[in-house]
Design an enzyme around this catalytic site. Sequence first.
Site, short mmCIF file in Angstrom:
data_model
loop_
_atom_site.label_atom_id
_atom_site.label_comp_id
_atom_site.label_asym_id
_atom_site.label_seq_id
_atom_site.Cartn_x
_atom_site.Cartn_y
_atom_site.Cartn_z
N GLY A 187 0.79 -1.23 0.00
CA GLY A 187 0.00 0.00 0.00
C GLY A 187 0.82 1.28 0.00
N ALA A 239 -0.52 -0.28 9.19
CA ALA A 239 -1.95 -0.55 9.33
C ALA A 239 -1.99 -1.95 9.93
CB ALA A 239 -2.65 -0.50 7.99
N TYR A 289 -15.73 5.80 9.83
CA TYR A 289 -14.30 6.10 9.78
C TYR A 289 -13.94 7.33 10.63
CZ TYR A 289 -9.58 5.59 8.22
OH TYR A 289 -8.22 5.38 8.23
N LYS A 340 -6.96 8.07 14.65
CA LYS A 340 -6.37 9.05 13.73
C LYS A 340 -6.30 10.43 14.39
CE LYS A 340 -5.59 6.28 10.27
NZ LYS A 340 -4.22 5.87 9.97
P1 NAD Z 1 -1.56 -1.86 4.01
O1 NAD Z 1 -2.32 -2.90 4.71
O2 NAD Z 1 -1.50 -1.89 2.52
O3 NAD Z 1 -0.06 -1.79 4.54
C1 NAD Z 1 0.23 -1.81 5.91
C2 NAD Z 1 1.70 -2.10 6.11
O4 NAD Z 1 1.96 -2.19 7.52
C3 NAD Z 1 2.16 -3.42 5.50
O5 NAD Z 1 3.42 -3.23 4.89
C4 NAD Z 1 2.30 -4.33 6.72
O6 NAD Z 1 3.26 -5.36 6.56
C5 NAD Z 1 2.76 -3.32 7.76
N1 NAD Z 1 2.57 -3.80 9.14
C6 NAD Z 1 1.41 -4.15 9.74
N2 NAD Z 1 1.64 -4.50 11.03
C7 NAD Z 1 2.97 -4.35 11.23
C8 NAD Z 1 3.83 -4.55 12.34
N3 NAD Z 1 3.35 -4.94 13.52
N4 NAD Z 1 5.15 -4.32 12.18
C9 NAD Z 1 5.67 -3.91 10.98
N5 NAD Z 1 4.90 -3.70 9.89
C10 NAD Z 1 3.58 -3.92 10.03
O7 NAD Z 1 -2.18 -0.46 4.53
P2 NAD Z 1 -2.36 0.95 3.84
O8 NAD Z 1 -3.76 1.05 3.38
O9 NAD Z 1 -1.26 1.29 2.94
O10 NAD Z 1 -2.29 1.86 5.15
C11 NAD Z 1 -1.13 2.57 5.55
C12 NAD Z 1 -1.59 3.82 6.26
O11 NAD Z 1 -2.31 4.64 5.34
C13 NAD Z 1 -2.52 3.55 7.44
O12 NAD Z 1 -2.24 4.47 8.47
C14 NAD Z 1 -3.89 3.84 6.85
O13 NAD Z 1 -4.84 4.20 7.82
C15 NAD Z 1 -3.55 5.00 5.94
N6 NAD Z 1 -4.54 5.29 4.88
C16 NAD Z 1 -5.04 4.30 4.09
C17 NAD Z 1 -5.99 4.63 3.14
C18 NAD Z 1 -6.60 3.57 2.25
O14 NAD Z 1 -7.64 3.83 1.64
N7 NAD Z 1 -6.01 2.43 2.10
C19 NAD Z 1 -6.40 5.96 2.96
C20 NAD Z 1 -5.82 6.95 3.74
C21 NAD Z 1 -4.90 6.59 4.71
#
Ligand code: NAD
Length: 384
Positions: free
Chosen positions: A51, A139, A233, A242
């Site tokens: 992500g 996440a 959310y 958040k």
């Molecule tokens: P994702 O699930 O694609 O990636 C999460 C990452 O965190 C992965 O690389 C995973 O391996 C890592 N991770 C999880 N637990 C871990 C741990 N204990 N130790 C080390 N690494 C760990 O998530 P994403 O959607 O890219 O989210 C990333 C951030 O972006 C989050 O804060 C999320 O709230 C925010 N966000 C996401 C969106 C969306 O629509 N996806 C929108 C806005 C903000």
Amino acid sequence: MIVKPKIRGFICTTAHPEGCKALVKSEIDYVKSQSHAEGFKKVLVIGASMGYGLASRITAAYSFGAATLGVIFDKPANGSRTASAGWYNTAAFEEFAKADGLYAKSVNGDAYSQGIKDKVIDIIKNDLGKVDLVVYSLAAPRRTMADGTVYSSVLKTVGEPYTNKTIDLKNNTVSDITVEPATEDEIQATVKVMGGEDWAEWIKALKAADAIEDNAVTVAYSYIGPEITHPMYADGSIGKAKDHLFETAKAITNADDGIKAYISVNKALVTQSSAAIPIVPLYISILYKVMKEQGVHEGCIGQMCRLFNTKLTRNYAETDEPCRIRMDDREMADNVQTAVNTLWSDISTENLPTHADLEGYNDDFYKLFGFNVPSIDYEKDVDL
Ligand code: NAD
């Protein structure tokens, strides 16, 4: 072995190594094709394998030639079990970066733990000296504390139950769902997992070890979204976490030691995390349709490339009034939201194909795990 997708609920339990590699390569090619600002040079990405974190890492490496150190929490292959997609993404990224003469190392373990923080800091001290950007993109569903206590995050409302439309992606049907409110304990646990406490601990540990530049920048990611998603959310249990993340950004910056912390409010996209939130996947599939039709759709790599090249550079941050970077500017534009609302109010199982970009949603979902890549022959044996 021949690897096919195996879907269980919101996740796919298999991942395709060649597909993941091809997708990492296409993200690298995208970044190479864009123009580049003066960017960060030594970058730590916490949550770097999928992500937004992976896209941040690829942007830093291929926009600025940055050395990147990634913290991931992923499973290698075991017998006939494939590795997790994040493991394949990271292996592929390291291979490409090294071939291109870029420093890239990754630490696989629980980012919440002190042991992983110590290990990362040792590598920074030995290899990089200090980092100038820390991306906090975790996440996670749970967090284990030093004393063994485990906190689990929940995706629930706060106060009142909330009923709205949702999609069942197993059979592509739209129905109403009622999301129940979280208890006070569940809210507190969600803040422990997804709030800013661990982010602050990382910055504190990096500072104590003199492993972060005095004028370094750190950024964590958040989401706001339109009103239909607010009870789930922004005003829900995850929203409370958040809010805490935002307060943490202010506290890090207000420590007045030169380090500046930002929240970037990103666009809603299909990732492993967002797929698990009730109501949101239906919103995302309508949003995809509208943004693609209006020519303003971006994926994770488009968002992160724009973030680090135009809105958050070494000497510049473009923020709104409460001091957040708004990468959701195009998602929240009036013409996009008006079109989404019109479709949302009318959407049903029958008109799903014309009102939502289900194909785009599903395509992105399969791609998270390295499937649906046109250049890959999925009937061929691959080395896990
Ligand atoms: P994702 O699930 O694609 O990636 C999460 C990452 O965190 C992965 O690389 C995973 O391996 C890592 N991770 C999880 N637990 C871990 C741990 N204990 N130790 C080390 N690494 C760990 O998530 P994403 O959607 O890219 O989210 C990333 C951030 O972006 C989050 O804060 C999320 O709230 C925010 N966000 C996401 C969106 C969306 O629509 N996806 C929108 C806005 C903000």
